[in-house]
Design a protein around this motif. Structure first.
Motif, mmCIF file in Angstrom:
data_model
loop_
_atom_site.group_PDB
_atom_site.id
_atom_site.type_symbol
_atom_site.label_atom_id
_atom_site.label_comp_id
_atom_site.label_asym_id
_atom_site.label_seq_id
_atom_site.Cartn_x
_atom_site.Cartn_y
_atom_site.Cartn_z
ATOM 1 N N MET A 144 0.934 -1.198 -0.067
ATOM 2 C CA MET A 144 0.045 0.091 -0.041
ATOM 3 C C MET A 144 0.863 1.349 -0.121
ATOM 4 S SD MET A 144 -3.308 -0.233 -0.133
ATOM 5 C CE MET A 144 -4.409 -1.133 -0.263
ATOM 6 N N ALA A 151 -0.416 2.633 -3.577
ATOM 7 C CA ALA A 151 -1.435 3.520 -3.242
ATOM 8 C C ALA A 151 -1.515 4.880 -3.727
ATOM 9 C CB ALA A 151 -1.950 3.292 -1.716
ATOM 10 N N ALA A 173 -2.375 -1.447 -5.856
ATOM 11 C CA ALA A 173 -2.263 -1.579 -4.627
ATOM 12 C C ALA A 173 -3.321 -2.700 -4.240
ATOM 13 C CB ALA A 173 -2.335 -0.325 -3.897
ATOM 14 N N SER A 206 -3.641 -2.362 6.151
ATOM 15 C CA SER A 206 -3.464 -1.813 4.604
ATOM 16 C C SER A 206 -4.343 -0.725 4.221
ATOM 17 C CB SER A 206 -3.820 -3.082 3.505
ATOM 18 O OG SER A 206 -3.126 -4.190 3.982
ATOM 19 N N GLY A 215 -3.281 2.591 3.073
ATOM 20 C CA GLY A 215 -3.667 3.172 1.895
ATOM 21 C C GLY A 215 -4.390 4.600 1.990
#
Length: 351
Positions: A85, A89, A97, A133, A137
């Motif tokens: 991430m 991201a 991602a 995550s 993100g």
């Protein structure tokens, strides 16, 4: 990162006691590689290909350690997911991602099943990886948006300055274009008549002198209009410039009509302060307040930029020039960071 304490969990795995030194060395290597790769993802260090290669190394080492040692080592997959991430991201196509996260979750199930890790541990690792995550993100996207906003604000400030320069050049062109054309035509006439008709040449030269004097007067009036704009007009212009730069502008004026000298000086202060806010402050809000007492007028410009209260930015030539102008009339200029963040400029003139 708040969950880095779980890095120590694998070392307590009984299966790793026979190779504690090797396991510890590999874990430290994984930690260092993870920290560098995640930081590079957030800061945009290197090229996208380089960051992808670093993530591939983190993923390969994490999967290998989890597959070899199992049990508590499965938690390393959480860091593989968050590292993905951090790297992907914030890219232009953040869907990468999501695929990386899904692949990591699948690897958790596959490695856990192959090592006969309890399903409770596998489920806990899956849930932790998804939540971590999602958090990384979201932060990665926010940091990308903040950088884009800063770039947009700088572009707007540059556009406002360029627009003002264009307006000034256009006005000068309109003002001088006709006058200079007349001067050129009459100068050519003087050159042609100077030998055969000196009297006519002298008349044309007198016309050139008259046109030139009139042009000088017009230029002085134009420059005076730009340099000595009244306080009311300058406040309106400052508000427009701040809004154009994406800064919320609050203009408060409770002052009575001011003498010409004070009005022009404070207009200079507003112009210089607004320019500094637009170009240097990175502020989101700016307040300009003008107030009077029976014996003085005070102009205060405050912003919420990132200046720390413990640091005072060096005064530039503009601020030094303003302080000198104010001192000639008995006024003062005070600049300082605000205790809660931001910057304050205060000018005070006696009435």
């Amino acid at each position: 990162m708040v969950w880095v304490g779980v890095w120590t969990f694998p070392l307590f795995d009984p299966l790793a006691t026979a190779t504690t030194a090797t396991a510890a060395a590999l874990l430290i290597l994984f930690e260092l590689l993870y920290v560098y790769t995640a930081a590079a993802g957030f800061d945009g260090v290197g090229t996208p290909r380089m960051r992808a290669a670093l993530f591939a190394a983190v993923a390969a080492l994490g999967v290998t350690l989890a597959a070899v040692y199992g049990d508590h080592w499965l938690v390393l997959m959480l860091f593989v997911a968050t590292c993905g991430m951090a790297v992907f991201a914030g890219e232009e196509r953040p869907v990468t991602a999501i695929w990386v996260c899904l692949a990591t979750l699948a690897a958790i199930v596959a490695v856990g099943a192959a090592r006969h890790v309890s399903w409770w541990t596998i489920g806990a690792t899956l849930v932790s990886s998804v939540l971590a995550s999602a958090l990384v993100g979201a932060v990665r996207q926010m940091s990308r948006l903040v950088r884009e906003l800063h770039r947009t604000r700088e572009a707007l400030a540059e556009a406002a300055v360029a627009e003002e320069r264009l307006r000034f050049s256009r006005d000068l062109h309109d003002l001088l274009g006709h006058t200079l054309s007349v001067i050129v035509v009459k100068a050519e006439a003087v050159r042609r008549l100077s030998e055969r008709d000196p009297a006519a040449a002298a008349a044309q030269a007198a016309d050139i002198e008259q046109v030139g004097r009139r042009a000088l007067v017009e230029i002085r009036e134009a420059v005076t209009g730009y340099r000595e704009t009244g306080l009311t007009a300058e406040l309106a212009r400052a508000r427009g410039a701040l809004i154009a730069a994406g800064i919320t502008a609050d203009v408060l004026r409770t002052a009575d009509p001011l003498p010409d000298t004070a009005d022009r000086l404070l207009a200079w202060v507003v112009r210089e302060a607004t320019t500094n806010v637009v170009r240097h402050s990175r502020a989101g809000r700016c307040e300009i307040a003008v107030s009077t007492t029976p014996d003085a007028v005070t102009l205060r410009v405050t912003d919420d930029g990132p200046f720390a209260a413990a640091t005072t930015p060096p005064a530039g030539n503009g601020l030094r020039g303003l302080a000198e102008r104010l001192r000639t009339t008995g006024g003062t200029l005070h600049t300082a960071p605000r205790p809660g963040g931001g910057f304050t400029l205060e000018a005070r003139l006696p009435l």
